[in-house]
Design a protein around this motif. Structure first.
Motif, PDB file in Angstrom:
ATOM      1  N   HIS A  22       0.851  -1.199   0.000  1.00 44.44           N
ATOM      2  CA  HIS A  22       0.000   0.000   0.000  1.00 44.44           C
ATOM      3  C   HIS A  22       0.887   1.248   0.000  1.00 44.44           C
ATOM      4  O   HIS A  22       1.810   1.314  -0.834  1.00 44.44           O
ATOM      5  CB  HIS A  22      -0.990  -0.041   1.158  1.00 44.44           C
ATOM      6  N   ALA A  23       0.690   2.184   0.881  1.00 41.26           N
ATOM      7  CA  ALA A  23       1.545   3.375   0.815  1.00 41.26           C
ATOM      8  C   ALA A  23       2.256   3.636   2.144  1.00 41.26           C
ATOM      9  O   ALA A  23       2.644   4.758   2.424  1.00 41.26           O
ATOM     10  CB  ALA A  23       0.727   4.583   0.373  1.00 41.26           C
ATOM     11  N   ASN A  24       2.424   2.596   2.931  1.00 36.28           N
ATOM     12  CA  ASN A  24       3.121   2.757   4.211  1.00 36.28           C
ATOM     13  C   ASN A  24       4.258   1.753   4.320  1.00 36.28           C
ATOM     14  O   ASN A  24       4.077   0.574   4.026  1.00 36.28           O
ATOM     15  CB  ASN A  24       2.155   2.575   5.377  1.00 36.28           C
ATOM     16  N   GLY A  25       5.396   2.217   4.770  1.00 35.23           N
ATOM     17  CA  GLY A  25       6.575   1.372   4.848  1.00 35.23           C
ATOM     18  C   GLY A  25       7.489   1.576   3.644  1.00 35.23           C
ATOM     19  O   GLY A  25       8.451   0.840   3.454  1.00 35.23           O
ATOM     20  N   LEU A  26       7.190   2.593   2.851  1.00 31.15           N
ATOM     21  CA  LEU A  26       7.966   2.811   1.630  1.00 31.15           C
ATOM     22  C   LEU A  26       9.394   3.276   1.909  1.00 31.15           C
ATOM     23  O   LEU A  26      10.300   2.992   1.123  1.00 31.15           O
ATOM     24  CB  LEU A  26       7.263   3.812   0.711  1.00 31.15           C
ATOM     25  N   SER A  27       9.600   3.986   3.003  1.00 26.21           N
ATOM     26  CA  SER A  27      10.975   4.402   3.330  1.00 26.21           C
ATOM     27  C   SER A  27      11.831   3.158   3.531  1.00 26.21           C
ATOM     28  O   SER A  27      12.948   3.055   3.008  1.00 26.21           O
ATOM     29  CB  SER A  27      10.993   5.258   4.597  1.00 26.21           C
TER      30      SER A  27
ATOM     31  N   GLY B 271     -27.239  -3.940   5.786  1.00 27.52           N
ATOM     32  CA  GLY B 271     -27.795  -3.788   7.123  1.00 27.52           C
ATOM     33  C   GLY B 271     -26.800  -3.979   8.256  1.00 27.52           C
ATOM     34  O   GLY B 271     -27.190  -4.182   9.407  1.00 27.52           O
ATOM     35  N   ILE B 272     -25.507  -3.897   7.925  1.00 27.21           N
ATOM     36  CA  ILE B 272     -24.475  -4.091   8.957  1.00 27.21           C
ATOM     37  C   ILE B 272     -23.776  -2.771   9.257  1.00 27.21           C
ATOM     38  O   ILE B 272     -23.247  -2.122   8.359  1.00 27.21           O
ATOM     39  CB  ILE B 272     -23.434  -5.139   8.497  1.00 27.21           C
ATOM     40  N   THR B 273     -23.781  -2.383  10.520  1.00 27.66           N
ATOM     41  CA  THR B 273     -23.054  -1.193  10.949  1.00 27.66           C
ATOM     42  C   THR B 273     -21.867  -1.643  11.794  1.00 27.66           C
ATOM     43  O   THR B 273     -22.055  -2.175  12.892  1.00 27.66           O
ATOM     44  CB  THR B 273     -23.953  -0.263  11.800  1.00 27.66           C
ATOM     45  N   PRO B 274     -20.643  -1.454  11.294  1.00 24.82           N
ATOM     46  CA  PRO B 274     -19.490  -1.887  12.084  1.00 24.82           C
ATOM     47  C   PRO B 274     -19.454  -1.205  13.457  1.00 24.82           C
ATOM     48  O   PRO B 274     -19.880  -0.058  13.596  1.00 24.82           O
ATOM     49  CB  PRO B 274     -18.292  -1.440  11.230  1.00 24.82           C
ATOM     50  N   HIS B 275     -18.953  -1.921  14.430  1.00 21.03           N
ATOM     51  CA  HIS B 275     -18.748  -1.321  15.747  1.00 21.03           C
ATOM     52  C   HIS B 275     -17.483  -0.474  15.789  1.00 21.03           C
ATOM     53  O   HIS B 275     -17.348   0.408  16.637  1.00 21.03           O
ATOM     54  CB  HIS B 275     -18.686  -2.424  16.819  1.00 21.03           C
ATOM     55  N   TYR B 276     -16.568  -0.755  14.869  1.00 14.77           N
ATOM     56  CA  TYR B 276     -15.318  -0.004  14.799  1.00 14.77           C
ATOM     57  C   TYR B 276     -14.600  -0.441  13.533  1.00 14.77           C
ATOM     58  O   TYR B 276     -14.860  -1.549  13.023  1.00 14.77           O
ATOM     59  CB  TYR B 276     -14.435  -0.286  16.027  1.00 14.77           C
ATOM     60  N   CYS B 277     -13.739   0.438  13.031  1.00 16.13           N
ATOM     61  CA  CYS B 277     -12.916   0.086  11.865  1.00 16.13           C
ATOM     62  C   CYS B 277     -11.513   0.609  12.102  1.00 16.13           C
ATOM     63  O   CYS B 277     -11.323   1.636  12.769  1.00 16.13           O
ATOM     64  CB  CYS B 277     -13.445   0.733  10.588  1.00 16.13           C
ATOM     65  N   ALA B 278     -10.531  -0.071  11.561  1.00 16.79           N
ATOM     66  CA  ALA B 278      -9.147   0.416  11.626  1.00 16.79           C
ATOM     67  C   ALA B 278      -8.499   0.224  10.263  1.00 16.79           C
ATOM     68  O   ALA B 278      -8.534  -0.866   9.693  1.00 16.79           O
ATOM     69  CB  ALA B 278      -8.362  -0.325  12.706  1.00 16.79           C
ATOM     70  N   ASN B 279      -7.942   1.317   9.751  1.00 14.78           N
ATOM     71  CA  ASN B 279      -7.189   1.278   8.502  1.00 14.78           C
ATOM     72  C   ASN B 279      -5.753   0.902   8.875  1.00 14.78           C
ATOM     73  O   ASN B 279      -5.123   1.580   9.681  1.00 14.78           O
ATOM     74  CB  ASN B 279      -7.260   2.670   7.857  1.00 14.78           C
ATOM     75  N   ILE B 280      -5.276  -0.201   8.344  1.00 12.98           N
ATOM     76  CA  ILE B 280      -3.968  -0.711   8.770  1.00 12.98           C
ATOM     77  C   ILE B 280      -2.888  -0.062   7.917  1.00 12.98           C
ATOM     78  O   ILE B 280      -2.659  -0.463   6.776  1.00 12.98           O
ATOM     79  CB  ILE B 280      -3.935  -2.243   8.705  1.00 12.98           C
ATOM     80  N   THR B 281      -2.266   0.965   8.469  1.00  9.21           N
ATOM     81  CA  THR B 281      -1.319   1.773   7.693  1.00  9.21           C
ATOM     82  C   THR B 281       0.031   1.831   8.402  1.00  9.21           C
ATOM     83  O   THR B 281       0.695   0.803   8.533  1.00  9.21           O
ATOM     84  CB  THR B 281      -1.899   3.183   7.459  1.00  9.21           C
TER      85      THR B 281
END
Lengths: 374, 374
Positions: free
Chosen positions: A209-214, A259-269
């Motif tokens: 993705h776009a993290n860890g490029l350094s 009909g699903i509402t997440p309780h939480y989400c985390a973008n793994i970056t």
């Protein structure tokens, strides 16, 4: 930034790759305090901020009939890989780079339950000359448009400044900002609903993705054929790194329709799987199923001589986004993701207990000290 | 960019100062077309874009109970002046720089009738080292907070990436994005109400603001004492350039409270007074009163050996923002501005006729060909 286990000699860590968070953090803290103090102005307009969104991935205002979410995100240094690869292959990779940039903003914005509506482009070049390469510029435009189509957002406009003296000659600084609505307001997801018993569903990543490029760029020095070193037959390291970031908003919108509402989400970056500890509450996150590691990430781990703990603390290792839902909805989340062409796994559950992430198949534990974002 | 009158030898034009719009424009046109094609997605969400806002300074969506406006704006190269001056004086100018950056976004957003609500900070440094200068970093934070307070917006968050290899070492690329609401919807100002008989009210600028800096920096080479050359006794050229950009949202909000809805607004930035021709309609804008020229702008004009036409086509020349209102409201606009501490002048009127700007006291005419923004 955070305490990490000792790593063997020869290991290439993120800090060794040139990013020093210690220098940035005091400014961040000072800025966060100043920013928090501006919330009082919302009363003047008859509105209020959703204070729980501070510290989350997008900022949320209560404007009455719905919530308003907004964010700005920088691509980072992935363009340096695209530029190097363009020299080697004469191809342009800026269509994928455009998707990466939009993904950085969209994938953060949706974590709070927002439907992304408008994206603005920030393309700051090192000089007017950047735009002379029409093939590259056109690829950027087309990739940007295509990512907007995938996410069903309007491309509202943007800025294309030429910043000689600030941006390096021949380079471009890319960012996206995104505004969306949480509508109806019941879709708001800033953490108050997460609790023991919730399932953790992981969505596949397409690569780094776009993290860890350094780190990934630093590693090139160790590779005999540099970016052309093969990750697997027919796939160069450079091409593999440039796989565009997954866009996850079709999944979150699909969940809403289902009909699903997440309780939480985390973008793994930027902090790899430590982002699973993002929620401010004290819970244990127990992972029983680890998605297959994307080949380019396995390649990086091997050549950087990182143990699993170091690798999972920095890279997404095949999981780009986490959705926390009631256990009975977990399988349905997998199906919705798959209907969007994105593989997903019911990977674990939230439990009462110390704040920690237990990746059981790999015998890894990350504790509260391992992620300090707020 | 546009046809300009021949200028005498020795004149320093904007193009000579290193910005070549010809190279950027094909990309802009291609991007604008691609962006316009994304509007169809809004129907999916039950919304629609305000198509007339394309080509205006901020993008506007109709989301039902109100309009949503958003924008991203880059500061440009003003930080290079701040950095040079910091070397010479050991002061930090980043509090003013912060205000400049926010002003770029806010002053554009308000042209469409929006109340700015949220600002996001984009601070992309050339490396973690930029943040080592705590005085400078703190000035940036404090100036940002203060500008948010003045405009009564919430500072929602932002990005502070370290972009070694993209942003030059020791430099920072600053941008702001701003989201606001047009509420009630009757405040929408995208040009449909402008017409003959409307008055043109000009609000004072504080100096160069953040446009024309490439020219201003180039000029330093001609000055015997560089940035320390005095513009007037006790005021160096560098200090004068760094006067922070006026924030005009207190005026537009004040007008709303006073019952005045502008028929149109123009933020006078990159094309100087030619921005008064921004409206897509065919009208003649006749100026009978020219505000006093800010000393630093008079200084630039003199040393760059620009005639009035060249100067007014590039710089704000003392007028940073234009408000078009029914003639009977014009004096009230002046009073509201003054109550915000901003001088203003009823400077002219809109008439039927060819699309042109006539600055009568200076005998200048700009025609339709002189501004091609769309």
């Amino acid at each position: 930034m955070s305490s990490q286990a000792p790593t063997p000699s020869g290991t290439l860590s993120y800090e060794q790759a040139g990013v020093n968070y210690d220098l940035i953090d005091p400014l961040k803290i000072s800025a966060q305090r100043a920013a928090a103090a501006t919330a009082v102005h919302m009363a003047t307009h008859g509105f209020s901020e959703v204070t729980a969104s501070r510290g989350e991935s997008a900022y949320v205002l209560d404007v009455g009939p719905f919530y308003l979410a907004s964010i700005v995100e920088c691509l980072g240094t992935k363009t340096l890989v695209a530029d190097e690869m363009a020299q080697l292959t004469r191809k342009s990779y800026y269509d994928g780079i455009a998707q990466d940039t939009i993904a950085m903003a969209i994938n953060d914005l949706i974590t709070v339950g927002a439907t992304p509506l408008v994206v603005q482009a920030y393309w700051a070049a090192g000089g007017s000359q950047w735009f002379e390469d029409r093939q590259r510029a056109q690829a950027l435009v087309e990739g940007w448009k295509k990512a907007c189509d995938t996410c069903q957002v309007a491309w509202g406009g943007g800025e294309t400044p030429a910043l000689a003296g600030i941006v390096e000659s021949g380079r471009i600084d890319l960012a996206a900002n995104c505004t969306g609505l949480i509508n109806p307001k019941s879709r708001l997801s800033v953490g108050d609903r997460l609790g023991p018993g919730d399932a953790i569903v992981l969505l596949e990543s397409s690569g780094i993705h776009a993290n860890g490029l350094s780190l990934a760029r630093k590693l090139v020095e160790r590779l005999p054929q540099g970016y052309l070193t093969e990750v697997e037959p027919g796939l160069s390291y450079g091409e593999a790194l440039l796989a565009p970031t997954m866009l996850y908003s079709p999944v979150t919108e699909g969940l809403w329709k289902a009909g699903i509402t997440p309780h939480y989400c985390a973008n793994i970056t930027g902090h790899g799987w430590r982002k699973l500890l993002r929620h401010p509450g004290r819970f244990t996150y127990r992972i029983h199923t680890v998605p297959p590691v994307t080949p380019v990430l396995a390649f990086i781990q091997r050549h950087a001589q990182q143990d699993d703990r170091e690798a999972y603390s920095t890279l997404n290792m095949g999981a780009g986004f986490a959705i926390f839902v009631p256990a009975q909805d977990a399988q349905k989340v997998v199906e919705v993701a798959q209907s969007c062409g994105i593989r997903a796994w019911v990977a674990g559950q939230v439990e009462e207990g110390d704040k920690q992430l237990l990746i059981e198949p790999l015998n890894i534990r990350f504790g509260d000290d391992d992620l300090q974002l707020r």
